[in-house]
Write an enzyme that holds these catalytic residues in place. Structure first.
Site, PDB file in Angstrom:
ATOM      1  N   HIS A  77     -28.596 -25.675 -56.279  1.00  0.00           N
ATOM      2  CA  HIS A  77     -28.186 -27.031 -55.916  1.00  0.00           C
ATOM      3  C   HIS A  77     -28.689 -27.990 -56.983  1.00  0.00           C
ATOM      4  CE1 HIS A  77     -26.541 -25.519 -52.421  1.00  0.00           C
ATOM      5  NE2 HIS A  77     -27.278 -26.054 -51.480  1.00  0.00           N
ATOM      6  N   LYS A 514     -29.337 -36.801 -43.089  1.00  0.00           N
ATOM      7  CA  LYS A 514     -28.428 -37.860 -43.554  1.00  0.00           C
ATOM      8  C   LYS A 514     -27.656 -38.443 -42.373  1.00  0.00           C
ATOM      9  CE  LYS A 514     -24.808 -36.707 -46.196  1.00  0.00           C
ATOM     10  NZ  LYS A 514     -23.497 -37.242 -45.789  1.00  0.00           N
TER      11      LYS A 514
END
Length: 854
Positions: A77, A514
Site C-alpha cells: 500500500h 474513515k
C-alpha cells in the site's frame, strides 16, 4: 535554500528515528539485565509470568504452543514515501551506528567507522529522496522480497531462542519445549502481485510471475541454508558411528534418487551427516527426479537428522545447527510467502454480469442491480449445474476476462506446485452473502471448483472483508448464511488441516475509521469479532480473523501488545494474520534486533490471547451497552462534520491532499474510481493528508463529544466507565490511541494550514468546531489520566518535543509552497509544477518526523 533545508531536516529527523530505535534496543537490554526477562511488557518473559499467574500449568502452556501461528502479510500500500535506495542507505547508517558502539575497537578503528558513516551521509545527501515516477510492481515485490529473503530468515531462529530462554527463566521444565517444530511459528504472506482491488496493473501475468519469483527465492533460501548446514556438520564416521536408522535412511534415499543420490553420497565419504544434507538438497523441487512434494517432508528429514545427532550425544549440534534450518523450512516452505488474491465485490459483479450476458441470461447485464434473493437463487442454481456459463471461444468483457485469467493462473499453480503458496480469495467491500457466492461461480468457470460425490467445493477458501461500519454491523447475518451454504461447508472441510474447519474473516480498520472515527471504528470491530466468533462456534467452525491494520492509529495501528490484549476474549484461536503496510515494514523490520522484538510481541501476545490471561477475560457486561451508546454518539458527531455542506472543499484546501495525489509513492492510484468524494478516496491518502497538516482528525474526533455527553447526562455511569479505563484492555486501547493522536496534533500548525482556505466563512465553518472538539477531547483525556497529557504520558511528549523543532519549519515551508503552487495552477502557469519536487520533499520530511504517512 528552502529545498536544501527540507532535505537536511528530512535526513536529521530520520537520523533521530534511528537513534531512538537503537536507544530502545539498549533500554530493553538494560532492563532485562537488571530486572529479568519478565520486565518488558508484551515479551515472552512477561507473558509466561502472566499465564502462570492466571492458573495455567507449564504442560498446558507448552501443549497450546503448537497451535500458535502468526502470519504478517506484507503489502505495498502506498504509504512508504521514500525510495528503496534511500531505505538501503538508512540500513547502512544503522549498521554504522551499531558498529561504532563496539568497545573493542581502537580509536583508529573508531575513526575509520566514523569516516564510513560520514561517507554514507554524503551519499544520502547527494541522493534523490522522493519518487519522480511511480514504482513498478516489480520494484514493490523486490522490496518485500528483501525482508523475506534477507531479514526474516535470520530472525526466525532467534525467536525460538528467546522463548526457550524465557521459559527456563520462569523455572519451567526445558524438556517440555524439546520439539522445536511444536513451538509457536511465524509464517509470511504478501499482497504484492495479488491485490488487484482498484489496481489495474495487477494482471494475471503479474500474479503468475510473482508466484514464480517467490517460489524461486524460497528454494534458493533453503538450498543456501542446507549448504551452510552441510559445511557445519563435518562429523567423521571414524570419530563416531552413525546410528543404524541414519544409515538405513541414507541407503534408501540414495537409491530413490538414482545418479543424484549416488553423487550425494560420494561427495563426502566417511561423513554420513553431510551426506544426509546432500541428499536433502538433491530432493528440493527442481533439483532432481525425486523431489519433496511438500515442505513438511523436508522438515521431517531435518528432525530425523537432529535425532541422529542426539543419539550420539551431539545435542548442541542438533539444537544450534539443524533445528534452525528445520524452522526455516517450516516458516518459508517452498513458497516463501503465501500470495493472497483480493478484488472488490463491485468488480466481481461486473464480471458475472458479463458472463450472464454472454450466456444469454435474461437481464443478466444488470446483475449488480438484482435484489439479494434473486442473486442468491441464480448463483445456487448455477453452482449446482455441471455446465459452464461460457464457451472457451466466447468474447467476454474486461472484468470477466481479468478475473477468469487470474483464477486460471491459480488453478495451474495448485496443479503444479500445491496449495502452500496460494493464500485466500479476499472480497473487498463484502456487503451481502451473494458477494461471496459470486466468487464460487467465477471459480467454477475457471476450473477452481471440483465436484466430489457430496457436491462441489472450491479449491481456495473465499474470505469476506468487512470494512465500513455498516458492513461490520451486517457481518453477522452475512457470515451465518455463508457458513450454512453447502459449497462453503464442503470448501472449508476440504481445506481443513485440523479437526475443526476454519473460516477466515478479514476486518478492515482503515475504512471503518474513515467512516466513523476512532471510537466508533474500534468498538464496532470489537463487537463484530465477538459476534462472528460466536457464530462460527454455533456452526462448528473456527473463525480466524485477519486484521487489516495500517501504519497509523487512524488505520488500526497502536502498541502491538495492547492491540492483542484488546481483542475480544475467545476471538483469537491460535492463528493471527495481520497486514504490515508501507513504512511500517521498514520501521519494524529493517534491522534484525528490531524485527525480532516486533515478531516476539506478535507471537507472545497471540499466545496470551489464545491461552488466556487475566487481562483477556471479559469485563462487567454493564459496560457493553454504555460503549454501544458512546460509539453511536461519537459516530454521529464525526459524521455531522463530514456531511456538512462544503466539507470536501474545506478538506481539499486545508490539507495537502492534492500534493499527495501528485506523489509517486505507490503503483496503485489514490482513488478507486477517480471521483472527487470521500467515499471514493482511499483511507491512506485521507489519513496521510490529515497527518501532514497536523489535524490527525480521524484519530480523536468524536471521542470528546461522546464522553462529555455521558458525563453530563449520567455522571455515575461515566465514573464507572472511567474506573475501568486502565483495567479493561479494549477501552484502554481506544483511550490511549486517541490520546497519542491528540498529542501529535498541533493546534497552532492546524491554524497555519487553515490559512490555505481562502474563503474565511468556509474556514471558520469547519475550523472552529474542529478546534472546539479538540479542546473538549483534551479536557476529557486529562481528566482520565489525572493531569496534563504531556506529564502523564512523558514518552510520547518527549518524542514530540525532540522532533518539533525540525517539524515546525517544514510545516511553515510546506504551507507557503502549497499556497504558491495552487495560485500558479489557478493562473494556469505552465511552470507551476516546478514546485512539486520541493513540495513532495516536505511531505517525505514531515512523514519522517511523525514516523508515519497514512
Amino acid at each position: 535554500d528552502a529545498l536544501q533545508l527540507s532535505q537536511a531536516l528530512s535526513i536529521a529527523l530520520r537520523l533521530a528515528a534511528l537513534a531512538e530505535e537503537n536507544a530502545a534496543v539498549h533500554h530493553r537490554r538494560d532492563v532485562e539485565t537488571a530486572e529479568g526477562l519478565d520486565a518488558i511488557s508484551g515479551l515472552w518473559g512477561r507473558i509466561l509470568s502472566d499465564l502462570r499467574a492466571s492458573g495455567h500449568d507449564p504442560e498446558a502452556i507448552a501443549q497450546a504452543f503448537a497451535d500458535i501461528t502468526v502470519e504478517p502479510v506484507l503489502t505495498a500500500h502506498p504509504t512508504e514515501a521514500k525510495r528503496a535506495t534511500v531505505l538501503e542507505v538508512h540500513r547502512d547508517l544503522y549498521l554504522g551506528l551499531i558498529a561504532n558502539e563496539n568497545p573493542r575497537w581502537t580509536q583508529r578503528e573508531k575513526d575509520e567507522i566514523r569516516l564510513q558513516v560520514a561517507a554514507i551521509l554524503e551519499r544520502l545527501w547527494r541522493t534523490r529522496e522522493i519518487f519522480l515516477e511511480r514504482p513498478e510492481l516489480s520494484d514493490e515485490l523486490r522490496n518485500v522480497t528483501h525482508y523475506l529473503e534477507r531479514v526474516f530468515p535470520e530472525v526466525v531462529p532467534w525467536l525460538d531462542r528467546r522463548l526457550r530462554a524465557a521459559w527456563e527463566d520462569a523455572g519451567f521444565d526445558p524438556s517440555l519445549l524439546a520439539d522445536v517444530t511444536k513451538l509457536p511459528t511465524v509464517t509470511f504472506a504478501t499482497w504484492v502481485g495479488g491485490d488487484r482491488d482498484g489496481h489495474p496493473f495487477v494482471t494475471a501475468e503479474v500474479t503468475q510471475r510473482t508466484l514464480g519469483q517467490l517460489r524461486t527465492t524460497a528454494l534458493k533460501l533453503l538450498d543456501g541454508a542446507l549448504s551452510d548446514l552441510a559445511r557445519h556438520l563435518s562429523l567423521s564416521d571414524s570419530r563416531q558411528t552413525p546410528p543404524p536408522a541414519l544409515v538405513e535412511w541414507l541407503t534408501e534415499t540414495a537409491a530413490e534418487l538414482g545418479e543424484a543420490g549416488e553423487a550425494a553420497i560420494k561427495r563426502n565419504l566417511d561423513e554420513s551427516w553431510r551426506q544426509a544434507v546432500n541428499l536433502m538438497r538433491a530432493r528440493l523441487p527442481g533439483a532432481g527426479t525425486y523431489p519433496y512434494a511438500v515442505a513438511p517432508e523436508l522438515v521431517a528429514d531435518l528432525m530425523r537428522l537432529a535425532d541422529s545427532l542426539r543419539e550420539i550425544g551431539a545435542d548442541r549440534l542438533a539444537t544450534q545447527e539443524v533445528e534452525p534450518v528445520a524452522r526455516l523450512a517450516q516458516s518459508f516452505g517452498f513458497h516463501l510467502a503465501a500470495l493472497d488474491i483480493r478484488q472488490n465485490s463491485v468488480f466481481h459483479d461486473r464480471a458475472v454480469a458479463q458472463l450472464l450476458e454472454a450466456a444469454g441470461v435474461a437481464d443478466g447485464a444488470s446483475f449488480a442491480d438484482w435484489d439479494e434473493e434473486s442473486r442468491r437463487e441464480l448463483l445456487t442454481t448455477e453452482l449446482a449445474s455441471p455446465r459452464p456459463l461460457h464457451s472457451p471461444d466466447a468474447q467476454l468483457g474486461p472484468e470477466a476476462e481479468a478475473v477468469l485469467s487470474c483464477f486460471r493462473v491459480l488453478r495451474d499453480e495448485l496443479r503444479n506446485h500445491g496449495s502452500a503458496g496460494v493464500g485466500s480469495l479476499i472480497v473487498s467491500m463484502t456487503r451481502n452473502v451473494s458477494d461471496l457466492l459470486v466468487v464460487f461461480l467465477l471459480a467454477k468457470e475457471a476450473g477452481l471448483l471440483v465436484r466430489d460425490p457430496d457436491g462441489v467445493r472450491c479449491l481456495i477458501p473465499v474470505v469476506p472483508l468487512f470494512e465500513t461500519i455498516d458492513d461490520l454491523e451486517r457481518s453477522p447475518d452475512v457470515l451465518r448464511t455463508f457458513l450454512q451454504h453447502p459449497v462453503t461447508r464442503r470448501t472449508l472441510e476440504g481445506c481443513a488441516i485440523g479437526p475443526v474447519p476454519v473460516q477466515q474473516v478479514m476486518v478492515g480498520y482503515s475504512d471503518s475509521n474513515k467512516d466513523g472515527g476512532i471510537l466508533s471504528s474500534l468498538w464496532s470491530l470489537y463487537r463484530a469479532q465477538e459476534t462472528l466468533a460466536g457464530i462460527g462456534a454455533e456452526n462448528g467452525i473456527a473463525v480466524s480473523f485477519f486484521h487489516g491494520r495500517g501504519g497509523t492509529i487512524s488505520r488500526g495501528a497502536g502498541p502491538t501488545h495492547r492491540f492483542l490484549r484488546a481483542l475480544p476474549p475467545g476471538s483469537l484461536t491460535g492463528a493471527l494474520r495481520m497486514t504490515e503496510q508501507g513504512e511500517t515494514i521498514s520501521r519494524k523490520y529493517a534491522n534484525r534486533i528490531t524485527a525480532e522484538y516486533h515478531l516476539e510481541l506478535l507471537l507472545a501476545g497471540s499466545a496470551a490471547a489464545t491461552i488466556g490471561t487475566k487481562a483477556a477475560r471479559p469485563t462487567a457486561s454493564t459496560l457493553i451497552p454504555v460503549m454501544d451508546e458512546l460509539a453511536t454518539v461519537s459516530r454521529a458527531a464525526y459524521a455531522e462534520l463530514l456531511h456538512t455542506d462544503r466539507f470536501i472543499e474545506f478538506f481539499r484546501q486545508v490539507t495537502p491532499i492534492d500534493v499527495i495525489e501528485s506523489s509517486r509513492i505507490g503503483s496503485r492510484p489514490s482513488r478507486r474510481s477517480g471521483r472527487p468524494s470521500i467515499s471514493d478516496l482511499r483511507a491512506i491518502p485521507w489519513v496521510f493528508a490529515w497527518s501532514q497538516s497536523r489535524f490527525l482528525l480521524s484519530g480523536w474526533y468524536g471521542l470528546g463529544s461522546a464522553l462529555d455527553g455521558l458525563r453530563e447526562s449520567d455522571r455515575a455511569t461515566y465514573d464507572q466507565l472511567i474506573d475501568h479505563v486502565f483495567e479493561w484492555p479494549p477501552l484502554h486501547y481506544i483511550i490511549s490511541n486517541a490520546a497519542t493522536s491528540l498529542a501529535t496534533s498541533n493546534e497552532e500548525i492546524m491554524r497555519w494550514y487553515g490559512e490555505l482556505v481562502q474563503d474565511e466563512a468556509l474556514r471558520q465553518t469547519f475550523l472552529a468546531p474542529i478546534v472546539a472538539e479538540r479542546h473538549r477531547t483534551e479536557r476529557i483525556l486529562e481528566e482520565i489520566y489525572g493531569g496534563p497529557l504531556r506529564d502523564r504520558r512523558p514518552n510520547i511528549s518527549r518524542t514530540l518535543e525532540l522532533r518539533e523543532p525540525g517539524l515546525r519549519p517544514l510545516h511553515k515551508h510546506q504551507v507557503e509552497q502549497i499556497a504558491e503552487w495552487r495560485s500558479r495552477r489557478a493562473d494556469e502557469d505552465p511552470n507551476a509544477d516546478e514546485l512539486l519536487p520541493d513540495l513532495l520533499l516536505t511531505v517525505s520530511a514531515i512523514a519522517s518526523g511523525l514516523g508515519a504517512t497514512g
